[in-house]
Design a protein around this motif. Structure first.
Motif, PDB file in Angstrom:
ATOM      1  N   ASP A 254       0.853  -0.932   0.141  1.00  0.00           N
ATOM      2  CA  ASP A 254      -0.417  -0.047  -0.130  1.00  0.00           C
ATOM      3  C   ASP A 254       0.770   0.615   0.013  1.00  0.00           C
ATOM      4  OD1 ASP A 254      -2.293   1.603   0.384  1.00  0.00           O
ATOM      5  OD2 ASP A 254      -2.862   1.296   2.603  1.00  0.00           O
ATOM      6  N   LEU A 255       0.969   1.634  -1.199  1.00  0.00           N
ATOM      7  CA  LEU A 255       2.680   2.852  -1.507  1.00  0.00           C
ATOM      8  C   LEU A 255       1.451   3.767  -0.981  1.00  0.00           C
ATOM      9  CD1 LEU A 255       4.658   3.625  -1.874  1.00  0.00           C
ATOM     10  CD2 LEU A 255       4.304   3.284  -4.717  1.00  0.00           C
ATOM     11  N   GLY A 256       1.548   5.053   0.059  1.00  0.00           N
ATOM     12  CA  GLY A 256       1.384   6.181  -0.052  1.00  0.00           C
ATOM     13  C   GLY A 256       0.136   6.035   0.446  1.00  0.00           C
ATOM     14  N   TYR A 257      -0.064   5.670   1.912  1.00  0.00           N
ATOM     15  CA  TYR A 257      -0.977   5.327   2.853  1.00  0.00           C
ATOM     16  C   TYR A 257      -1.640   6.848   3.515  1.00  0.00           C
ATOM     17  CZ  TYR A 257       1.808   4.587   6.518  1.00  0.00           C
ATOM     18  OH  TYR A 257       2.884   4.325   7.443  1.00  0.00           O
ATOM     19  N   GLY A 258      -0.871   7.755   3.974  1.00  0.00           N
ATOM     20  CA  GLY A 258      -1.223   8.582   4.646  1.00  0.00           C
ATOM     21  C   GLY A 258      -0.712   8.408   5.711  1.00  0.00           C
TER      22      GLY A 258
ATOM     23  N   ALA B 135      -4.402   0.463   4.951  1.00  0.00           N
ATOM     24  CA  ALA B 135      -3.539  -0.403   4.912  1.00  0.00           C
ATOM     25  C   ALA B 135      -4.203  -1.611   5.618  1.00  0.00           C
ATOM     26  CB  ALA B 135      -2.553  -0.582   5.289  1.00  0.00           C
ATOM     27  N   VAL B 136      -4.813  -1.436   6.556  1.00  0.00           N
ATOM     28  CA  VAL B 136      -5.621  -2.491   7.687  1.00  0.00           C
ATOM     29  C   VAL B 136      -6.984  -2.996   6.481  1.00  0.00           C
ATOM     30  CG1 VAL B 136      -6.868  -2.941   9.125  1.00  0.00           C
ATOM     31  CG2 VAL B 136      -4.916  -1.438   9.726  1.00  0.00           C
ATOM     32  N   GLU B 137      -7.267  -2.130   5.904  1.00  0.00           N
ATOM     33  CA  GLU B 137      -8.433  -3.075   5.388  1.00  0.00           C
ATOM     34  C   GLU B 137      -7.661  -3.739   3.984  1.00  0.00           C
ATOM     35  OE1 GLU B 137     -10.939   0.418   6.158  1.00  0.00           O
ATOM     36  OE2 GLU B 137     -10.143   0.907   4.209  1.00  0.00           O
ATOM     37  N   LEU B 138      -6.438  -3.742   3.661  1.00  0.00           N
ATOM     38  CA  LEU B 138      -6.305  -4.028   2.244  1.00  0.00           C
ATOM     39  C   LEU B 138      -6.292  -5.632   3.190  1.00  0.00           C
ATOM     40  CD1 LEU B 138      -5.374  -4.065  -0.675  1.00  0.00           C
ATOM     41  CD2 LEU B 138      -3.111  -3.243   0.001  1.00  0.00           C
TER      42      LEU B 138
ATOM     43  N   LEU C 291       1.233  -8.356   8.245  1.00  0.00           N
ATOM     44  CA  LEU C 291       1.244  -6.554   8.526  1.00  0.00           C
ATOM     45  C   LEU C 291       2.243  -5.461   9.193  1.00  0.00           C
ATOM     46  CD1 LEU C 291      -0.503  -4.045   7.025  1.00  0.00           C
ATOM     47  CD2 LEU C 291      -1.875  -3.730   9.178  1.00  0.00           C
ATOM     48  N   VAL C 292       3.205  -4.702   8.257  1.00  0.00           N
ATOM     49  CA  VAL C 292       4.053  -4.107   9.010  1.00  0.00           C
ATOM     50  C   VAL C 292       4.220  -2.557   7.891  1.00  0.00           C
ATOM     51  CG1 VAL C 292       5.491  -6.212   9.560  1.00  0.00           C
ATOM     52  CG2 VAL C 292       5.437  -5.305   7.260  1.00  0.00           C
ATOM     53  N   PHE C 293       4.844  -2.226   8.396  1.00  0.00           N
ATOM     54  CA  PHE C 293       4.795  -0.499   7.446  1.00  0.00           C
ATOM     55  C   PHE C 293       6.348   0.291   8.645  1.00  0.00           C
ATOM     56  CE2 PHE C 293       0.474  -0.916   9.925  1.00  0.00           C
ATOM     57  CZ  PHE C 293      -0.051   0.006   8.770  1.00  0.00           C
ATOM     58  N   ARG C 294       6.063   0.792   6.957  1.00  0.00           N
ATOM     59  CA  ARG C 294       7.648   1.285   6.460  1.00  0.00           C
ATOM     60  C   ARG C 294       7.956   2.557   5.555  1.00  0.00           C
ATOM     61  NH1 ARG C 294       8.669  -2.726   8.870  1.00  0.00           N
ATOM     62  NH2 ARG C 294       9.250  -4.934   8.654  1.00  0.00           N
ATOM     63  N   HIS C 295       9.910   3.242   6.129  1.00  0.00           N
ATOM     64  CA  HIS C 295       9.774   4.321   4.893  1.00  0.00           C
ATOM     65  C   HIS C 295      10.485   4.192   3.279  1.00  0.00           C
ATOM     66  CE1 HIS C 295      12.325   8.228   5.407  1.00  0.00           C
ATOM     67  NE2 HIS C 295      11.094   8.531   5.113  1.00  0.00           N
TER      68      HIS C 295
ATOM     69  N   ALA D 253      -1.801 -13.783   1.726  1.00  0.00           N
ATOM     70  CA  ALA D 253      -1.577 -11.638   1.190  1.00  0.00           C
ATOM     71  C   ALA D 253      -0.517 -11.904   2.906  1.00  0.00           C
ATOM     72  CB  ALA D 253      -2.354 -11.888   1.055  1.00  0.00           C
ATOM     73  N   ARG D 254       0.241 -11.032   2.664  1.00  0.00           N
ATOM     74  CA  ARG D 254       0.597  -9.933   3.514  1.00  0.00           C
ATOM     75  C   ARG D 254       0.727  -8.650   2.784  1.00  0.00           C
ATOM     76  NH1 ARG D 254       6.189  -9.971   4.032  1.00  0.00           N
ATOM     77  NH2 ARG D 254       7.188 -11.417   3.177  1.00  0.00           N
ATOM     78  N   VAL D 255       0.962  -7.524   3.385  1.00  0.00           N
ATOM     79  CA  VAL D 255       0.509  -6.470   2.845  1.00  0.00           C
ATOM     80  C   VAL D 255       1.702  -5.492   3.724  1.00  0.00           C
ATOM     81  CG1 VAL D 255      -0.999  -3.907   3.288  1.00  0.00           C
ATOM     82  CG2 VAL D 255      -2.017  -6.071   2.017  1.00  0.00           C
ATOM     83  N   VAL D 256       2.612  -4.990   3.363  1.00  0.00           N
ATOM     84  CA  VAL D 256       4.136  -3.747   3.842  1.00  0.00           C
ATOM     85  C   VAL D 256       2.799  -1.753   2.981  1.00  0.00           C
ATOM     86  CG1 VAL D 256       5.665  -2.932   3.016  1.00  0.00           C
ATOM     87  CG2 VAL D 256       5.141  -5.207   3.352  1.00  0.00           C
TER      88      VAL D 256
END
Length: 272
Positions: free
Chosen positions: A48-52, A58-61, A95-99, A72-75
């Motif tokens: 999820d690029l540029g989730y805001g 991203a959670v919903e995706l 689900l993880v978040f990256r810079h 499936a995994r979401v970054v």
């Protein structure tokens, strides 16, 4: 170039506007159109690029993709470090978040990259280079399994997700354009013009294919007015069915019932 400069994320900070459930139409389409590809993948990673400013999309995706691809995994990727820090408490299994930015800082080649409302602030002449960069990060096609490779979905929607237009691209480039709407909010199909992605929004002028498509869609919508007594859905289905006589519509009534229609990219691509 220094090592520090080389590692700097590619892109610029967006406004960060987001709302829960905003991207439901795009997610629903992805699950239907790309679910098989996600299931086939050994490691189905979606970005999820540029989730805001908040991590809701991203959670919903993750939740929506797991209905069709349980592994499936979401970054979630954001170019603004403070947004990444704010999202970290929402991390969970899968689900993880990256810079990062358009370099897409994840290992390997993602099966899906979703970039919603990211390119709207960019100039039209920057879009092709961004598309090329993101498509190069997608999982490649695999003739042995029949896989067409990963999918990039890039588009724009309104603040609460009632109207949305997106382009779907594979490793080879753009494939289709999808128009999706909550039918009760629509006066005419050309109302969707304000949500055209950056590659098309400035091309909605006479002489360009997207303008001709929306013109024909409005005419088909007007001709289908008698079906309005059966509801907006039936009117939309009738209008889209009429469009198929002159435009390469790629989906069927099952998707039209959702307030969608998908056509080939080639039919709407800007001239020149």
């Amino acid at each position: 170039m220094t090592a520090r400069a080389a590692s700097r994320p590619v892109g610029t900070v967006t406004r960060g506007t987001t709302n829960p459930n905003r991207l439901r139409r795009m997610d629903r389409w992805i699950a239907a159109a790309h679910g098989a590809g996600l299931r086939r993948a050994a490691d189905p990673v979606a970005v999820d690029l540029g989730y805001g400013a908040a991590p809701w999309t991203a959670v919903e995706l993750l939740l929506r993709l797991r209905t069709v691809a349980p592994h499936a995994r979401v970054v979630g990727v954001e170019i603004e470090p403070a947004r990444v820090a704010a999202a970290r408490p929402y991390e969970r299994d899968g689900l993880v978040f990256r810079h990062g930015g358009f370099e897409v800082p994840v290992p390997g080649r993602p099966t899906l990259i979703r970039a919603a409302n990211v390119l709207r602030q960019y100039d039209e002449d920057q879009v092709a280079a961004v598309w090329e960069r993101l498509c190069a990060r997608l999982a490649p096609a695999d003739p042995a399994t029949g896989s067409r490779g990963g999918l990039l979905v890039e588009g724009t929607c309104d603040e609460i997700g009632r109207r949305h237009v997106w382009v779907a691209l594979g490793p080879e480039g753009p494939r289709t354009v999808t128009f999706a709407t909550r039918l009760g909010s629509l006066d005419r199909p050309s109302d969707l013009a304000e949500r055209l992605p950056k590659a098309l929004i400035h091309r909605n002028v006479p002489g360009e294919p997207v303008h001709a498509f929306l013109r024909d869609f409005d005419r088909a919508w007007a001709a289908a007015a008698p079906y309005a007594s059966y509801g907006a859905r039936q009117r939309w289905i009738r209008a889209v069915r009429a469009l198929t006589a002159d435009w390469p519509v790629t989906d069927d009534a099952g998707r039209w019932r959702q307030g969608e229609v998908t056509v080939t990219w080639e039919s709407l691509a800007p001239r020149g």
